[in-house]
Design an enzyme around this catalytic site. Structure first.
Site, PDB file in Angstrom:
ATOM      1  N   ASP A  37      25.335 -52.455  73.526  1.00  0.00           N
ATOM      2  CA  ASP A  37      24.213 -52.702  74.428  1.00  0.00           C
ATOM      3  C   ASP A  37      22.995 -53.021  73.571  1.00  0.00           C
ATOM      4  O   ASP A  37      22.404 -52.131  72.966  1.00  0.00           O
ATOM      5  CB  ASP A  37      23.956 -51.463  75.292  1.00  0.00           C
ATOM      6  N   ILE A  38      22.645 -54.305  73.503  1.00  0.00           N
ATOM      7  CA  ILE A  38      21.563 -54.704  72.595  1.00  0.00           C
ATOM      8  C   ILE A  38      20.191 -54.209  73.044  1.00  0.00           C
ATOM      9  O   ILE A  38      19.223 -54.316  72.296  1.00  0.00           O
ATOM     10  CB  ILE A  38      21.524 -56.237  72.394  1.00  0.00           C
ATOM     11  N   TYR A  62      20.382 -63.120  78.696  1.00  0.00           N
ATOM     12  CA  TYR A  62      20.334 -63.147  80.160  1.00  0.00           C
ATOM     13  C   TYR A  62      20.043 -64.595  80.530  1.00  0.00           C
ATOM     14  O   TYR A  62      18.988 -65.136  80.185  1.00  0.00           O
ATOM     15  CB  TYR A  62      19.229 -62.217  80.665  1.00  0.00           C
ATOM     16  N   THR A 102      15.988 -71.528  73.764  1.00  0.00           N
ATOM     17  CA  THR A 102      16.149 -72.499  74.849  1.00  0.00           C
ATOM     18  C   THR A 102      14.981 -73.473  74.971  1.00  0.00           C
ATOM     19  O   THR A 102      13.855 -73.176  74.545  1.00  0.00           O
ATOM     20  CB  THR A 102      16.295 -71.739  76.185  1.00  0.00           C
ATOM     21  N   ASP A 103      15.262 -74.614  75.607  1.00  0.00           N
ATOM     22  CA  ASP A 103      14.231 -75.591  75.948  1.00  0.00           C
ATOM     23  C   ASP A 103      13.240 -75.045  76.971  1.00  0.00           C
ATOM     24  O   ASP A 103      12.133 -75.569  77.120  1.00  0.00           O
ATOM     25  CB  ASP A 103      14.883 -76.847  76.518  1.00  0.00           C
ATOM     26  N   TYR A 126      12.528 -66.568  82.992  1.00  0.00           N
ATOM     27  CA  TYR A 126      13.548 -66.770  81.964  1.00  0.00           C
ATOM     28  C   TYR A 126      12.929 -67.352  80.692  1.00  0.00           C
ATOM     29  O   TYR A 126      13.150 -66.852  79.586  1.00  0.00           O
ATOM     30  CB  TYR A 126      14.641 -67.694  82.489  1.00  0.00           C
ATOM     31  N   LYS A 130      12.594 -65.562  76.963  1.00  0.00           N
ATOM     32  CA  LYS A 130      13.173 -66.150  75.757  1.00  0.00           C
ATOM     33  C   LYS A 130      12.109 -66.405  74.692  1.00  0.00           C
ATOM     34  O   LYS A 130      12.356 -66.215  73.492  1.00  0.00           O
ATOM     35  CB  LYS A 130      13.906 -67.450  76.096  1.00  0.00           C
ATOM     36  N   TRP A 151      20.862 -77.345  78.107  1.00  0.00           N
ATOM     37  CA  TRP A 151      21.907 -77.880  78.984  1.00  0.00           C
ATOM     38  C   TRP A 151      23.312 -77.601  78.422  1.00  0.00           C
ATOM     39  O   TRP A 151      24.139 -78.514  78.283  1.00  0.00           O
ATOM     40  CB  TRP A 151      21.704 -79.379  79.191  1.00  0.00           C
TER      41      TRP A 151
END
Length: 294
Positions: A37-38, A62, A102-103, A126, A130, A151
């Site tokens: 569990d990080i 997530y 992520t973008d 989200y 991130k 993507w």
């Protein structure tokens, strides 16, 4: 060389563990959410100190973009707190940390390609979570590589390619968003790119730590991506008929989380420093589209 992969059951994690298993000189520790569990401070510290990996690849995340708008605390726990705990432990043992981002950290309103030096401005929970994770990694571990991608699709899990092929079995026509643009990226190519960096670290080559972009080419809209998927699927006899496609603007397909209109990432830096070329998603689908029929 001992490598810890967190999130080993995700799209990238599965590809990573498969490729690493082929490396005789590497000891692989594959951890899923049941193993580690990080978000648990003591668990992360104990696990990493007990195994003492040389390199940690954090593929845990997530990724339920819309649900994150309601599950804010959980999204930040996994995408921000978790990477921070991993980074702190990595720093303690002198490990190199490769972290996937992520973008969505960008607003998506830029004209042209997003470079690593562009200012982030996430438009969703989200994306905010991130970005917080990126910053935590930067602040907590000296030897870090943050790889932003976009993507993502693969033979495993839920993704756009599998969704389109499933819908093609029950729909004669589909309306697909045509004003969001990005680079579809095969998870197996992300894994290969990460392993190229692993090899550079293992060879003790000079590494410029920091943020890198890695995604697919050519850049397309979701509508154009779907069109290409169906063309390949028909050509490979995976589906008998191509649905009629209609491009629609984002406002006609409302979602709880705002998506970037522009997710096009400039991948020149990772090519320059590591010789890693952008993912060729069309070639991937032409080669293995049958793997997505499940």
């Amino acid at each position: 060389m001992k490598i810890l992969v967190t999130g080993c059951n995700g799209q990238v994690g599965r590809s990573l563990t498969r490729l690493l298993a082929q490396r005789d000189a590497m000891v692989v520790i594959a951890a899923d959410r049941d193993t580690l569990d990080i978000t648990d401070n003591s668990a992360v510290a104990a696990f990493i100190l007990a195994n003492v990996p040389d390199i940690i690849i954090n593929a845990a995340a997530y990724t339920a973009v819309d649900k994150a708008e309601d599950e804010v605390e959980l999204a930040f726990a996994i995408n921000s707190d978790g990477p921070k705990l991993i980074a702190l432990a990595a720093q303690q043992i002198g490990a190199t940390l490769l972290h996937i981002s992520t973008d969505y950290v960008f607003a998506g309103d830029k004209q042209g390609l997003y470079q690593e030096s562009d200012s982030p401005a996430p438009q969703s929970v989200y994306g905010e979570s991130k970005l917080a994770g990126e910053r935590a990694v930067m602040q907590s571990c000296d030897k870090h590589i943050i790889m932003r991608t976009a993507w993502v699709f693969s033979e495993h899990g839920n993704n756009f390619v599998k969704t389109m092929l499933r819908l093609a079995k029950t729909h004669d026509s589909l309306s697909i968003v045509g004003d969001q643009f990005g680079g579809p990226t095969y998870a197996g190519d992300i894994a290969s790119a990460l392993l190229t960096i692993v090899d550079a670290v293992a060879a003790q080559e000079p590494i410029e730590y920091g943020v890198y972009h890695y995604s697919g080419l050519p850049h397309v809209s979701w509508y154009e991506f779907a069109d290409a998927i169906f063309d390949i699927a028909v050509n490979e006899s995976l589906i008998s008929n191509k649905p009629k496609l209609t491009p629609i603007p984002t406002q006609e397909y409302p979602t709880p989380a705002k998506r970037p209109a522009n997710s096009m990432l400039d991948t020149a830096k990772i090519t320059q420093h590591f010789g890693i070329e952008a993912s060729d998603w069309k070639q991937v689908l032409n080669t293995n589209i049958h793997a997505y029929k499940g």
